[in-house]
Design a protein around this motif. Structure first.
Motif, PDB file in Angstrom:
ATOM      1  N   ASN A  51      -8.520  22.705 -13.784  1.00  0.00           N
ATOM      2  CA  ASN A  51      -7.922  23.293 -12.572  1.00  0.00           C
ATOM      3  C   ASN A  51      -8.739  23.486 -11.510  1.00  0.00           C
ATOM      4  OD1 ASN A  51      -9.017  25.444 -13.808  1.00  0.00           O
ATOM      5  ND2 ASN A  51      -7.092  26.657 -13.955  1.00  0.00           N
ATOM      6  N   GLN A  53     -11.316  25.584 -11.517  1.00  0.00           N
ATOM      7  CA  GLN A  53     -11.258  27.144 -11.023  1.00  0.00           C
ATOM      8  C   GLN A  53     -12.920  27.641 -11.844  1.00  0.00           C
ATOM      9  OE1 GLN A  53      -7.951  30.042 -11.780  1.00  0.00           O
ATOM     10  NE2 GLN A  53      -9.303  30.216 -13.595  1.00  0.00           N
ATOM     11  N   LEU A  69     -11.133  28.953  -6.535  1.00  0.00           N
ATOM     12  CA  LEU A  69     -10.851  27.469  -6.817  1.00  0.00           C
ATOM     13  C   LEU A  69     -11.798  26.761  -5.997  1.00  0.00           C
ATOM     14  CD1 LEU A  69      -6.889  27.862  -6.451  1.00  0.00           C
ATOM     15  CD2 LEU A  69      -8.212  27.510  -8.495  1.00  0.00           C
TER      16      LEU A  69
END
Length: 96
Positions: A51, A53, A69
């Protein structure tokens, strides 16, 4: 650190007035950052590729931990704050 945006407003002059903010990610999962006006910070970092992240676990305490992010390209790393109403306001750009 090249640019800092708070709710789409360019606040680089306040958050990086000397154009000397930086962060270094070490292979052992630690980081070190520094520059005016914040001074030095250290801690651990975890990046989740699925993701995109980044979690920064700051040695300054839980109130200084943050989630971002990331969007990476050849020369830039763009960060968008996530998971808290405070960091969600910010977008950062770092360059090599």
């Amino acid at each position: 650190m090249e640019k800092v945006y708070d709710n789409a407003n360019d606040v680089t002059a306040q958050h990086n007035p000397q154009n000397d903010r930086w962060i270094r990610f070490n292979k052992d999962g630690s980081f070190k950052s520094g520059g005016t006006p914040t001074g030095e910070n250290t801690g651990k970092w975890i990046y989740t590729d699925t993701n995109r992240q980044l979690f920064l676990d700051s040695d300054a305490g839980e109130g200084d931990d943050s989630y971002w992010l990331l969007q990476l390209d050849k020369n830039n790393m763009n960060w968008a704050g996530t998971r808290s109403s405070f960091t969600e306001r910010f977008k950062l750009t770092f360059s090599k």
